[in-house]
Design an enzyme around this catalytic site. Structure first.
Site, PDB file in Angstrom:
ATOM      1  N   GLY A  39       0.856  -1.187   0.000  1.00 28.83           N
ATOM      2  CA  GLY A  39       0.000   0.000   0.000  1.00 28.83           C
ATOM      3  C   GLY A  39       0.883   1.224   0.000  1.00 28.83           C
ATOM      4  CG  ASN A 170       0.495   4.124  -6.140  1.00 28.23           C
ATOM      5  OD1 ASN A 170       1.521   3.753  -6.704  1.00 28.23           O
ATOM      6  ND2 ASN A 170      -0.187   3.333  -5.346  1.00 28.23           N
ATOM      7  NE  ARG A 172      -0.375  -0.300  -7.941  1.00 25.56           N
ATOM      8  CZ  ARG A 172       0.691   0.441  -8.215  1.00 25.56           C
ATOM      9  NH1 ARG A 172       0.715   1.188  -9.305  1.00 25.56           N
ATOM     10  NH2 ARG A 172       1.739   0.432  -7.418  1.00 25.56           N
ATOM     11  CG  ASP A 257      10.888  -6.187  -5.959  1.00 23.91           C
ATOM     12  OD1 ASP A 257      10.211  -5.615  -6.828  1.00 23.91           O
ATOM     13  OD2 ASP A 257      10.386  -6.655  -4.916  1.00 23.91           O
ATOM     14  CB  THR A 259       7.966  -3.714  -5.181  1.00 26.23           C
ATOM     15  OG1 THR A 259       7.765  -4.646  -6.229  1.00 26.23           O
ATOM     16  CG2 THR A 259       6.658  -3.484  -4.448  1.00 26.23           C
ATOM     17  N   GLY A 260       8.067  -0.367  -4.547  1.00 24.00           N
ATOM     18  CA  GLY A 260       8.255   0.572  -3.439  1.00 24.00           C
ATOM     19  C   GLY A 260       9.300   1.641  -3.669  1.00 24.00           C
ATOM     20  CB  ALA A 261      11.804   2.279  -6.335  1.00 27.75           C
ATOM     21  N   GLY A 262       9.313   4.162  -5.789  1.00 32.11           N
ATOM     22  CA  GLY A 262       8.664   5.470  -5.880  1.00 32.11           C
ATOM     23  C   GLY A 262       8.209   5.966  -4.514  1.00 32.11           C
ATOM     24  CG  ASP A 263       5.363   3.771  -2.482  1.00 32.63           C
ATOM     25  OD1 ASP A 263       4.745   4.599  -3.174  1.00 32.63           O
ATOM     26  OD2 ASP A 263       5.055   2.561  -2.438  1.00 32.63           O
ATOM     27  N   GLY A 305      10.921  -6.780  -2.022  1.00 29.91           N
ATOM     28  CA  GLY A 305       9.873  -6.259  -1.135  1.00 29.91           C
ATOM     29  C   GLY A 305      10.059  -4.788  -0.854  1.00 29.91           C
TER      30      GLY A 305
END
Length: 323
Positions: A39, A170, A172, A257, A259-263, A305
């Site tokens: 999230g 974000n 989706r 991975d 995932t989550g790099a932008g966050d 992750g």
């Protein structure tokens, strides 16, 4: 606990991602899945806390094993969960997500409806929101009522209390009834944000033009904004402020991975901005803040992750020095 001056309050969804145990397969081909907390707004809050900042999360979880687990993960990572409420009648949202062999992410969501969609404005922790120096949110919370109205009210409360509003749409697409509705609702709150971050994909989705040239980006600029950012993956980031603009390259790392790099990028940038709000008017300071955010995003891609790979300030500064 951070006072008014440096608290980042993140609003929206927190869910469980189920990720295949092997890479490069479709969801149907995956032999098994492992669960990972996810999230985007929650990731941003944890990114801020991991960097030593004050962070809080506002949202709704199912009153179930997964919801209680996610609330514990927030607390364990130093995020104030005073804005979290639980729904006895709806489950915590789930998402099955995979990185296919062609590099594209594939999503399948279980939200019919999930608890995050059922947050009402009466359930908002108003005192917590009023303490925000920055109030950060995405667009998934705009999709359905009653969460949409809660989201809009939370923005009003934060703005009236003097917070900067930070928006990362974000996108989706799979969660929206149509592309047109996604575009309309995402842009419906565009001119209220002080800071907006979009990816290349979101830039094309919102403008209808496959280009990252300045004239295309400026279609998304509003006179009310203080900062507009376009992230370009491993190519870094372009930024647009009221009196200046530029680009900041990223750091070269071995990606595992994304995932989550932008966050991670958003969390790091907001952390720097609350530490020194004058960086929004000072090009040299802003570029330093963006370099810090780029380094934070880059490190996040080196492990699997989102939350486990979010770095500490020491790790970020180490990468910046080594480069």
């Amino acid at each position: 606990m951070a006072g008014k001056s440096e608290l980042v309050v993140s609003f929206g969804e927190m869910l469980i991602d189920f990720v295949p145990t092997v890479a490069g397969v479709s969801l149907a081909e995956a032999p098994a899945f492992v669960k990972a907390p996810g999230g985007a707004p929650a990731n941003v809050a944890i990114a801020v806390a991991r960097l030593g900042g004050g962070a809080a999360f506002v949202g709704k979880l199912g009153d179930d094993e997964f919801g209680r687990m996610l609330a514990a993960i927030l607390r364990d990572n130093g995020v104030d969960d005073g804005g979290v409420v639980f729904d006895a009648g709806a489950r915590t949202a789930l998402a099955f997500v995979t990185l296919r062999a062609d590099g594209e992410r594939e999503f399948m969501f279980y939200r019919n409806p999930s608890a995050d969609m059922l947050l009402t404005h009466a359930e908002l922790n108003v005192e917590l929101i009023k303490r925000a120096a920055v109030f950060h949110y995405g667009s998934i919370s705009l999709i359905a009522e009653p969460c949409r109205s809660a989201h809009l009210r939370a923005m009003e409360i934060a703005k009236e209390a003097g917070a900067l509003l930070s928006y990362d749409p974000n996108l989706r697409e799979a969660l929206w009834p149509s592309r047109e509705e996604a575009r309309t609702k995402i842009l419906s709150i565009w001119d209220q944000a002080d800071i907006v971050k979009v990816s290349e994909v979101e830039l094309e989705f919102l403008t209808g033009i496959d280009s990252v040239e300045d004239d295309v980006v400026m279609k998304l600029w509003r006179p009310t904004m203080k900062l507009l950012l376009v992230t370009l993956g491993d190519q870094g980031c372009k930024y647009y402020a009221r009196d200046f603009r530029g680009a900041v390259p990223s750091y070269k790392v071995q990606q595992v991975d994304t995932t989550g790099a932008g966050d991670a990028f958003v969390g790091a940038l907001l952390r720097r901005i609350v530490q020194d709000p004058s960086s929004l008017q000072d090009q040299k300071k802003l570029e330093e803040a963006i370099k810090f955010a780029n380094a934070c995003g880059a490190i996040t891609t080196t492990k699997k992750g989102a939350i486990p790979s979010l770095p500490t300030e020491v790790e970020v500064l180490k990468l910046m020095e080594s480069a």
